[in-house]
Design a protein around this motif. Structure first.
Motif, PDB file in Angstrom:
ATOM      1  N   ASN A 190      34.134  42.916  36.845  1.00  0.00           N
ATOM      2  CA  ASN A 190      34.627  42.730  38.224  1.00  0.00           C
ATOM      3  C   ASN A 190      33.486  42.464  39.198  1.00  0.00           C
ATOM      4  OD1 ASN A 190      37.555  43.184  37.883  1.00  0.00           O
ATOM      5  ND2 ASN A 190      36.928  45.256  37.287  1.00  0.00           N
ATOM      6  N   ILE A 201      31.923  49.136  44.061  1.00  0.00           N
ATOM      7  CA  ILE A 201      33.141  48.370  43.819  1.00  0.00           C
ATOM      8  C   ILE A 201      34.273  49.251  43.309  1.00  0.00           C
ATOM      9  CG2 ILE A 201      34.132  46.627  42.277  1.00  0.00           C
ATOM     10  CD1 ILE A 201      31.557  45.013  42.660  1.00  0.00           C
ATOM     11  N   TYR A 202      33.990  50.159  42.385  1.00  0.00           N
ATOM     12  CA  TYR A 202      35.057  50.984  41.812  1.00  0.00           C
ATOM     13  C   TYR A 202      35.391  52.221  42.641  1.00  0.00           C
ATOM     14  CZ  TYR A 202      34.721  48.139  37.588  1.00  0.00           C
ATOM     15  OH  TYR A 202      34.729  47.089  36.700  1.00  0.00           O
ATOM     16  N   GLU A 214      33.656  60.696  37.960  1.00  0.00           N
ATOM     17  CA  GLU A 214      33.361  59.292  38.253  1.00  0.00           C
ATOM     18  C   GLU A 214      32.172  58.805  37.430  1.00  0.00           C
ATOM     19  OE1 GLU A 214      34.925  59.368  42.928  1.00  0.00           O
ATOM     20  OE2 GLU A 214      32.818  59.700  42.428  1.00  0.00           O
ATOM     21  N   ASN A 229      38.173  48.509  31.161  1.00  0.00           N
ATOM     22  CA  ASN A 229      38.243  48.078  32.552  1.00  0.00           C
ATOM     23  C   ASN A 229      39.270  48.950  33.270  1.00  0.00           C
ATOM     24  OD1 ASN A 229      38.996  46.718  34.978  1.00  0.00           O
ATOM     25  ND2 ASN A 229      38.239  44.786  34.145  1.00  0.00           N
ATOM     26  N   ARG A 231      40.799  48.780  35.942  1.00  0.00           N
ATOM     27  CA  ARG A 231      41.885  48.105  36.659  1.00  0.00           C
ATOM     28  C   ARG A 231      42.961  47.596  35.707  1.00  0.00           C
ATOM     29  NH1 ARG A 231      40.562  43.520  40.027  1.00  0.00           N
ATOM     30  NH2 ARG A 231      42.402  44.140  41.218  1.00  0.00           N
ATOM     31  N   LEU A 269      40.632  55.341  41.681  1.00  0.00           N
ATOM     32  CA  LEU A 269      39.692  54.312  42.138  1.00  0.00           C
ATOM     33  C   LEU A 269      39.816  54.089  43.639  1.00  0.00           C
ATOM     34  CD1 LEU A 269      40.197  51.541  39.404  1.00  0.00           C
ATOM     35  CD2 LEU A 269      38.475  53.353  39.424  1.00  0.00           C
ATOM     36  N   ASN A 270      38.729  53.630  44.218  1.00  0.00           N
ATOM     37  CA  ASN A 270      38.747  53.080  45.576  1.00  0.00           C
ATOM     38  C   ASN A 270      38.168  51.680  45.455  1.00  0.00           C
ATOM     39  OD1 ASN A 270      38.684  52.528  48.301  1.00  0.00           O
ATOM     40  ND2 ASN A 270      36.918  53.825  48.729  1.00  0.00           N
ATOM     41  N   TYR A 271      38.977  50.789  44.866  1.00  0.00           N
ATOM     42  CA  TYR A 271      38.481  49.471  44.492  1.00  0.00           C
ATOM     43  C   TYR A 271      38.108  48.669  45.730  1.00  0.00           C
ATOM     44  CZ  TYR A 271      38.142  44.962  42.127  1.00  0.00           C
ATOM     45  OH  TYR A 271      37.689  43.761  41.644  1.00  0.00           O
ATOM     46  N   SER A 272      36.845  48.311  45.827  1.00  0.00           N
ATOM     47  CA  SER A 272      36.324  47.589  46.983  1.00  0.00           C
ATOM     48  C   SER A 272      35.521  46.394  46.490  1.00  0.00           C
ATOM     49  CB  SER A 272      35.429  48.507  47.833  1.00  0.00           C
ATOM     50  OG  SER A 272      36.097  49.713  48.159  1.00  0.00           O
ATOM     51  N   PRO A 273      36.188  45.287  46.179  1.00  0.00           N
ATOM     52  CA  PRO A 273      35.479  44.118  45.627  1.00  0.00           C
ATOM     53  C   PRO A 273      34.429  43.593  46.587  1.00  0.00           C
ATOM     54  CG  PRO A 273      37.697  43.527  46.319  1.00  0.00           C
ATOM     55  CD  PRO A 273      37.609  45.013  46.391  1.00  0.00           C
TER      56      PRO A 273
END
Length: 787
Positions: A190, A201-202, A214, A229, A231, A269-273
């Motif tokens: 990712n 990102i994650y 984590e 992965n 996601r 997750l706090n997915y922040s691409p």
């Protein structure tokens, strides 16, 4: 005879034993020498190119350039394929390091690159009880060897190379440095290369802030980041994380109770691409990319080679404050959603066949759409990259295809023709917003549009639009500075005509007031500016002449071309928001213009400073003139079209009329400002000033024919001012920002009489003034804003 036979047997057995010992040691030495020889062959490059010591000192890892905000946050990165940013060992939490060692290399601190016990175990059980690759070997493979080959011979030679490089790495680096390189090198998927990118990102945090579970999840991904992965494979990632936690327990890094409690937790997750189209300050990053390319051209390395923005790991320190940037983007979205809803209601295609265009014929609409088609990226790509003919391209624009389009409720998957998508996107109102500290020129927030992915054009610096009445302060400043007028100097509110050819205009110029009426009464400059009275502005322009006004505007940082015609007094020039904010900063900085700045420092990947900003300033106005203009622009907020900033009524989001005319700001601190509206309500502006922050907002359609039908919704006070109000309220809630609520500093020496010799206070002369310094809300809706 028996004795001789026994003696012969003993001699034979001794000879046999000696022969066995000889062969044993011979084979043993041969094996040792063979291994040494194989290692020598590998080190000489017999099995493929090997890195030299210089490469070991500087492993060839591509580093993303990092954009750092004024408050120390990462705004984004510039990279091609690998989003990698190095961290130091001290930035790695202890639990992360322990999780890695417990899972990947339990005897990491006891070997010198090759784990003998692990290697023998792997040979003995043919790998069924685990491999033998140490962390150092894995690092060697990542840095220099690459993906394991399918061929057994090549796989064996690769393994030998790993051993050789691992030993070299152990000789050249400490254990801590090896661990750090390992974390900095791995691709977590990712677009997350390296532990810092993966952590951000994650989990949306820095590596040092990772908790145990984590850390365990990220370490678990080392086995196969594509398979594990988080996601796509939550169950598999959970199981893998729990194995890491079990290994930490077995190595006595955590207790059984901690292990059991953490294994029971779900993956959160706090997915922040961190892509170029996502995150905060996307438009600013788009501008900064070109800024850095220009800087790189002019600032080569010592050896003449150019820096690579995407590979060299530059650190770019900017003036943007991540908190203020976030507030700005939130304010833009909050208001633009409501504004777009009202715009769509008024421009329904069922009732307006030419929607979203106003007052255009169908032929004009078709022409506008065709021009946009030819100017589109799709047209350019098909013509110049694919070599398609115009007829082929036009035909492709009429073929329906699947596409994902923007909406304020989120992206929509749909099927439409590219031609129809052009019209679809035309309907969205655009915006630009910039906020700057006037004493330093530091730009604190930059919002160039409503969505960078779908609307790339930046309306802060790239776009230029007519500025309307926000240009009038330049005219009034010239009058105060050159004609020595005081704010309470009076001018009759009658239509004023400038004859043809007086200032190069080909025909007489006789502007109307925006409401089409003239009172015929004397009006102070303060009242005229507060209410954007065109007749008074035209009179001043005639007395001063266009040239001094243009000259002043350029001195205040306006670089755009301004024709020397009288009509510029009402804001006909096309000027960028960037220029306007910089110019207005001169008023707040006691007459000193500071050129807006976005980059304060640039460092290379080793921390060497390559560039440090030096402010560019110019004395333009005397402090008393600048202060006088601030006092006059305070009248805009007290009594004029900016007065709704003082309201405290709560807007009903369902009642569109109330949304646009009632605002929950209740700002009581001193504010200087100016609204602006251009012909047909095509552009709405608001420039707002407090002592240590100048912010400008523009709102309008992509084309000038896309606008509200009436001034009720189309004026700057309704289109742009609400964004300023929402933004400032958010800024004031964060006391750490230190945004001033105080009044503007008055110069020690004032040569301008603000009180008209003590006869009257300027505020008393303001048109429609009220004892409580507000205009009734029912009057606010219809207040005209100068054209």
């Amino acid at each position: 005879m028996a004795t001789k036979k026994k003696t012969a047997k003993k001699d034979t057995s001794k000879k046999g034993f000696r022969k066995f010992i000889f062969w044993f040691w011979g084979l043993f030495l041969f094996g040792i020498l063979s291994v040494v020889f194989i290692f020598l062959l590998a080190s000489w490059g017999a099995f493929g190119e090997m890195p030299d010591l210089r490469e070991l000192e500087n492993p060839d890892t591509n580093l993303a350039s990092e954009i750092i905000s004024a408050d120390g946050e990462t705004l984004g990165k510039f990279y091609l394929r690998e989003n990698r940013t190095r961290v130091k060992y001290d930035d790695l939490p202890e639990n992360l390091v322990k999780a890695l060692i417990a899972t990947e290399d339990e005897r990491f601190y006891d070997h010198s690159g090759i784990d003998a016990r692990g290697t023998l175990r792997a040979f003995a059980f043919l790998g069924s009880k685990g491999g033998a690759s140490t962390i150092t070997q894995q690092l060697a493979r990542q840095l220099f060897v690459g993906v394991r080959e399918d061929s057994k011979f090549k796989a064996i030679t690769q393994k030998i190379k790993e051993w050789v490089i691992a030993v070299r790495l152990e000789r050249n680096y400490t254990k801590e440095e090896i661990i750090t390189m390992y974390f900095n090198t791995y691709d977590f998927g990712n677009l997350a290369v390296g532990i810092r990118s993966a952590s951000r990102i994650y989990f949306g945090k820095e590596p040092k802030d990772l908790n145990i579970e984590e850390s365990a999840m990220l370490v678990g991904m080392f086995q196969n980041s594509s398979l594990y992965n988080p996601r796509r494979n939550v169950k598999g990632v959970t199981n893998r994380r729990n194995i890491v936690l079990l290994q930490m327990f077995k190595n006595e890094y955590i207790t059984k109770e901690v292990k059991d409690s953490l294994q029971a937790l779900p993956i959160t997750l706090n997915y922040s691409p961190e892509s170029h189209n996502s995150g905060i300050a996307t438009y600013f990053r788009g501008y900064l990319q070109q800024y850095m390319k220009d800087w790189i051209k002019e600032n080569p390395k010592e050896d003449g080679e150019k820096y690579n923005l995407y590979l060299d790991g530059l650190k770019i320190y900017t003036t943007i404050d991540s908190r203020m940037q976030t507030y700005a983007e939130e304010a833009v979205k909050a208001h633009m959603v409501d504004l777009q809803t009202e715009f769509d209601r008024q421009n329904n295609p069922k009732t307006n066949k030419t929607s979203p265009f106003i007052r255009l014929s169908q032929k004009q609409v078709t022409h506008t759409l065709n021009v946009s088609m030819v100017q589109s990226e799709r047209w350019r790509h098909m013509m110049y990259d694919l070599g398609k003919s115009k007829e082929e391209i036009k035909k492709s624009f009429q073929e329906k295809i699947p596409m994902r389009v923007f909406s304020w409720e989120g992206e929509i998957d749909t099927i439409m023709t590219p031609y129809d998508s052009i019209r679809y996107y035309k309907k969205f109102l655009r915006t630009g917003m910039m906020s700057m500290e006037p004493q330093t020129g530091h730009i604190k927030a930059w919002v160039g549009g409503i969505n960078y992915k779908h609307f790339k054009f930046d309306m802060v610096k790239q776009g230029k639009r007519q500025v309307g009445s926000t240009f009038k302060p330049f005219v009034y400043t010239s009058a105060v500075d050159q004609l020595h007028y005081a704010p309470c100097y009076e001018v009759p509110d009658v239509q004023h005509c400038i004859p043809a050819n007086k200032y190069g205009n080909l025909k007489p110029w006789c502007p109307d007031n925006s409401n089409g009426e003239f009172t015929g009464e004397m009006m102070s400059l303060s009242a005229a500016l507060a209410n954007s009275v065109n007749s008074v502005t035209a009179t001043l322009m005639d007395q001063i002449g266009p040239a001094p006004v243009v000259n002043l505007a350029h001195k205040m940082g306006i670089e755009s071309e301004i024709p020397e015609y009288p009509s510029i007094a009402l804001g006909t020039p096309d000027i960028s928001l960037y220029e306007m904010v910089g110019a207005y900063g001169t008023f707040a900085n006691m007459g000193v213009y500071i050129k807006p700045v976005v980059v304060t420092r640039i460092e290379d990947k080793n921390g060497t400073v390559l560039y440090e900003y030096k402010p560019e300033s110019a004395d333009v106005l005397s402090p008393d003139v600048a202060y006088t203009m601030l006092e006059m622009m305070k009248g805009v907020v007290k009594h004029g079209s900016g007065g709704r900033l003082r309201h405290s009524s709560q807007a009903n989001r369902i009642d569109y009329k109330r949304v646009m005319t009632g605002y929950p700001y209740a700002l009581t601190n001193p504010i200087a400002g100016k609204t602006g509206t251009t012909q047909n309500q095509s552009d709405g502006w608001f420039m707002g000033i407090v002592p240590n922050l100048v912010t400008g907002v523009w709102v309008g359609g992509e084309d000038r024919s896309i606008h509200f039908r009436t001034i009720t919704y189309g004026q700057g006070a309704a289109m742009a001012l609400p964004i300023w109000g929402l933004y400032m309220k958010k800024c004031y809630t964060n006391e750490e920002l230190g945004i001033s609520k105080e009044d503007f500093e008055k110069p020690e020496e004032m040569n301008i009489d603000l009180t008209c010799g003590g006869r009257v206070q300027p505020d008393d002369l303001l048109q429609d003034g009220n004892p409580d310094d507000t205009v009734p809300e029912e009057q606010q809706e219809e207040l005209p804003d100068g054209i």
